[in-house]
Scaffold this active site. Structure first.
Site, PDB file in Angstrom:
ATOM      1  N   LYS A 103      65.435  53.896  38.155  1.00  0.00           N
ATOM      2  CA  LYS A 103      66.747  54.218  38.734  1.00  0.00           C
ATOM      3  C   LYS A 103      66.819  53.757  40.185  1.00  0.00           C
ATOM      4  O   LYS A 103      67.801  53.137  40.608  1.00  0.00           O
ATOM      5  CB  LYS A 103      66.970  55.735  38.648  1.00  0.00           C
ATOM      6  CG  LYS A 103      68.071  56.253  39.543  1.00  0.00           C
ATOM      7  CD  LYS A 103      68.246  57.750  39.405  1.00  0.00           C
ATOM      8  CE  LYS A 103      67.482  58.575  40.406  1.00  0.00           C
ATOM      9  NZ  LYS A 103      67.981  58.512  41.787  1.00  0.00           N
ATOM     10  N   ASN A 104      65.766  54.057  40.945  1.00  0.00           N
ATOM     11  CA  ASN A 104      65.822  53.781  42.374  1.00  0.00           C
ATOM     12  C   ASN A 104      65.660  52.300  42.718  1.00  0.00           C
ATOM     13  O   ASN A 104      65.831  51.915  43.870  1.00  0.00           O
ATOM     14  CB  ASN A 104      64.761  54.605  43.125  1.00  0.00           C
ATOM     15  CG  ASN A 104      65.156  56.066  43.206  1.00  0.00           C
ATOM     16  OD1 ASN A 104      66.263  56.435  42.834  1.00  0.00           O
ATOM     17  ND2 ASN A 104      64.241  56.895  43.694  1.00  0.00           N
ATOM     18  N   CYS A 148      71.562  64.830  45.864  1.00  0.00           N
ATOM     19  CA  CYS A 148      70.716  66.020  45.701  1.00  0.00           C
ATOM     20  C   CYS A 148      70.750  66.856  46.976  1.00  0.00           C
ATOM     21  O   CYS A 148      70.695  66.305  48.081  1.00  0.00           O
ATOM     22  CB  CYS A 148      69.268  65.608  45.464  1.00  0.00           C
ATOM     23  SG  CYS A 148      68.897  65.129  43.789  1.00  0.00           S
ATOM     24  N   ARG A 189      69.411  64.931  55.183  1.00  0.00           N
ATOM     25  CA  ARG A 189      69.428  63.517  54.802  1.00  0.00           C
ATOM     26  C   ARG A 189      70.501  62.685  55.506  1.00  0.00           C
ATOM     27  O   ARG A 189      71.426  62.176  54.878  1.00  0.00           O
ATOM     28  CB  ARG A 189      69.581  63.385  53.279  1.00  0.00           C
ATOM     29  CG  ARG A 189      68.482  64.086  52.541  1.00  0.00           C
ATOM     30  CD  ARG A 189      68.623  63.953  51.050  1.00  0.00           C
ATOM     31  NE  ARG A 189      67.966  62.777  50.539  1.00  0.00           N
ATOM     32  CZ  ARG A 189      67.992  62.423  49.258  1.00  0.00           C
ATOM     33  NH1 ARG A 189      68.645  63.135  48.392  1.00  0.00           N
ATOM     34  NH2 ARG A 189      67.359  61.351  48.856  1.00  0.00           N
ATOM     35  N   ASP A 226      58.956  62.421  45.177  1.00  0.00           N
ATOM     36  CA  ASP A 226      59.621  62.596  43.879  1.00  0.00           C
ATOM     37  C   ASP A 226      58.676  63.082  42.773  1.00  0.00           C
ATOM     38  O   ASP A 226      59.122  63.314  41.646  1.00  0.00           O
ATOM     39  CB  ASP A 226      60.288  61.276  43.444  1.00  0.00           C
ATOM     40  CG  ASP A 226      61.549  60.984  44.251  1.00  0.00           C
ATOM     41  OD1 ASP A 226      61.995  61.867  45.010  1.00  0.00           O
ATOM     42  OD2 ASP A 226      62.087  59.866  44.132  1.00  0.00           O
ATOM     43  N   ARG A 250      70.920  62.409  35.424  1.00  0.00           N
ATOM     44  CA  ARG A 250      71.055  61.435  36.514  1.00  0.00           C
ATOM     45  C   ARG A 250      69.848  60.507  36.574  1.00  0.00           C
ATOM     46  O   ARG A 250      69.961  59.380  37.041  1.00  0.00           O
ATOM     47  CB  ARG A 250      71.165  62.166  37.865  1.00  0.00           C
ATOM     48  CG  ARG A 250      72.464  62.928  38.062  1.00  0.00           C
ATOM     49  CD  ARG A 250      72.526  63.500  39.460  1.00  0.00           C
ATOM     50  NE  ARG A 250      72.022  62.518  40.418  1.00  0.00           N
ATOM     51  CZ  ARG A 250      71.395  62.815  41.543  1.00  0.00           C
ATOM     52  NH1 ARG A 250      71.200  64.062  41.885  1.00  0.00           N
ATOM     53  NH2 ARG A 250      70.987  61.867  42.347  1.00  0.00           N
TER      54      ARG A 250
END
Ligand code: UD1
Length: 423
Positions: free
Chosen positions: A22-23, A117, A122, A311, A403
């Site tokens: 995903k990233n 999230c 952030r 993560d 997600r």
């Protein structure tokens, strides 16, 4: 809202294919904005965050054709708005990744400040400072980042902390800038490297991706390319922890072990046996279902790649709740990333939090309960805990899992878990 119902107590066995990351896919989709030529992508995971990004890109005028499972082509030859509206970006912080490409190609961008999230404040100040150093004029107005420039100019940019999407945004912007950009203290994550590889195929001149200094020589335009997204090391790590906890023997395919060194190291410390070849990783473990003493407690401290990834922190917390002794998990990247602790306590875990460190005492067993998913990786950790808990666990608000984990319940079912999605 969908729920997951999991019956704990079954060792995992079998093979599973790891999806594209995903990233990596998210920034690569945004790289599609940098060129009017087609960008063909493979191994794009079918995830909610990817759909959100595609919706945002389509809103700007990108044409997306789906060429087959996990394959698509982007055509950004007719972009009619440079705006990323709040309603479309509020659920996903990665939407900030359109800022660099839009500014580089069109000299203008209007991007809502991101959501995502809820794992800390952030900010995106480093993205903004970097683009300003390249000559952009940027203001924050009514919750939007307003950016404009005639032509971005190469610059030497030092980022005073390591930021993954910040590095990606600036690297993409620099591909079309006039002159050379040097990014210092750049993120070294594999997803940054994958993005750089895709950009290079499009004609960008980038050196040093994967190290902490990336040099980008701007070119006048980028062209067509084909790229397959790198494997998802966090998805892979999550399944490895699941197997280590429950015991059994699983093999992950389409995965590169060298991207998971820190995680594999820690898994071996738990007593699991991990082997790999070029394209697969196998783990076998006795697991806690056959007795608590079989899984050793392991302490972890998160830090930028190649150290232990933030993560994967929640998943190792789950593992430690049923391991043999006491371990600590220290989070150094994000504040407020222990939201899974309260939910794990509902399953009977013994965890204390002191500042950015959680102290976990392994208990004899966890017991099924109803819990609520909070953020993406926290949700994954609850699934892991549920797989070893006695009886039934119901996990609510699993949209967070959708997600970031492609076909999670199918893949776990394939490995023998008893897991069901209830609409
Ligand atoms: C990315 C990943 C996310 C992962 C994180 C850290 C994506 C889409 N998401 O998030 O899964 O958990 O890397 O590996 O790739 N910061 C600032 N100013 C900035 C930018 C960041 O202060 O301008 C801070 C953040 O608040 C955080 C730290 O830097 O404390 C690292 O954040 P960053 O690497 O930017 O995370 P993301 O790129 O958002």
């Amino acid at each position: 809202m969908d729920k997951l119902v999991i019956q704990g107590g079954i060792p995992l066995n079998g093979e599973v294919r790891i999806s594209g990351a995903k990233n990596a896919a998210l920034p690569i989709l945004c790289a599609g904005l940098l060129t009017e030529a087609p960008l063909k992508l493979g191994n794009v995971p079918d995830l909610h965050d990817i759909a959100t990004m595609l919706k945002l890109l389509e809103h700007m005028g990108i044409k997306v054709s789906r060429d087959g499972q996990n394959q698509l082509t982007l055509d950004a030859s007719d972009i009619h708005t440079h705006e990323a509206p709040y309603d479309m970006v509020k659920t996903m912080r990665a939407s900030i990744l359109v800022l660099g490409p839009l500014l580089a190609r069109f000299g203008h961008a209007r991007v809502s400040l991101p959501g995502g999230c809820a794992i800390g404040s952030r900010p995106v100040d480093l993205h903004i400072k970097g683009l300003q150093a390249m000559g952009a004029e940027i203001h924050i107005e009514h919750g939007y980042i307003e950016a404009k420039v005639d032509k971005l100019k190469g610059a030497r940019i030092f980022m005073d902390l390591v930021t993954v999407t910040g590095t990606e945004n600036l690297m993409m912007a620099a591909t079309l800038a006039e002159g050379t950009t040097i990014l210092e203290n750049a993120a070294k994550e594999p997803e940054v490297v994958d993005l750089a590889e895709c950009l290079i195929k499009m004609g960008a001149q980038i050196e040093g991706a994967g190290s902490d200094v990336i040099t980008i020589k701007g070119v006048s335009s980028l062209g067509a390319a084909q790229h397959d997204v790198v494997c998802d090391r966090i998805e892979a790590g999550t399944y490895l922890v699941a197997a280590a906890m429950t015991g059994g023997n699983i093999r992950l395919q389409h995965v590169r072990a060298e991207l998971l060194d820190a995680v594999i190291d820690k898994l071996r410390e738990t007593g699991a046996t991990v082997t790999h070849d070029d394209n697969s990783i196998s783990v076998s473990s006795v697991g806690v279902l056959q007795g608590k003493g079989n899984l050793r407690s392991v302490s972890v401290r998160t830090a930028p790649h190649p150290a232990f990834p933030t993560d994967m922190q929640a998943q190792f917390m789950a593992l430690n709740t049923v391991a043999d002794a006491v371990a600590t998990v220290t989070e150094t990247i994000f504040e407020n990333r222990f939201m899974h602790v309260q939910e794990m306590q509902r399953l009977g875990a013994n965890i204390e939090v002191e500042g950015n460190t959680a102290i976990i005492r392994g208990t004899e067993f966890l017991e099924g309960a109803t819990v609520m998913a909070t953020d993406l990786r926290a949700s994954a950790s609850l699934v892991l805990a549920a797989l070893v808990a006695r009886g039934e666990t119901v996990i609510e608000r699993i949209y967070h899992l959708d997600r970031g984990y492609e076909r999670l319940e199918d893949k776990l079912t394939q490995l023998g878990a008893r897991i069901q999605r209830v609409k």
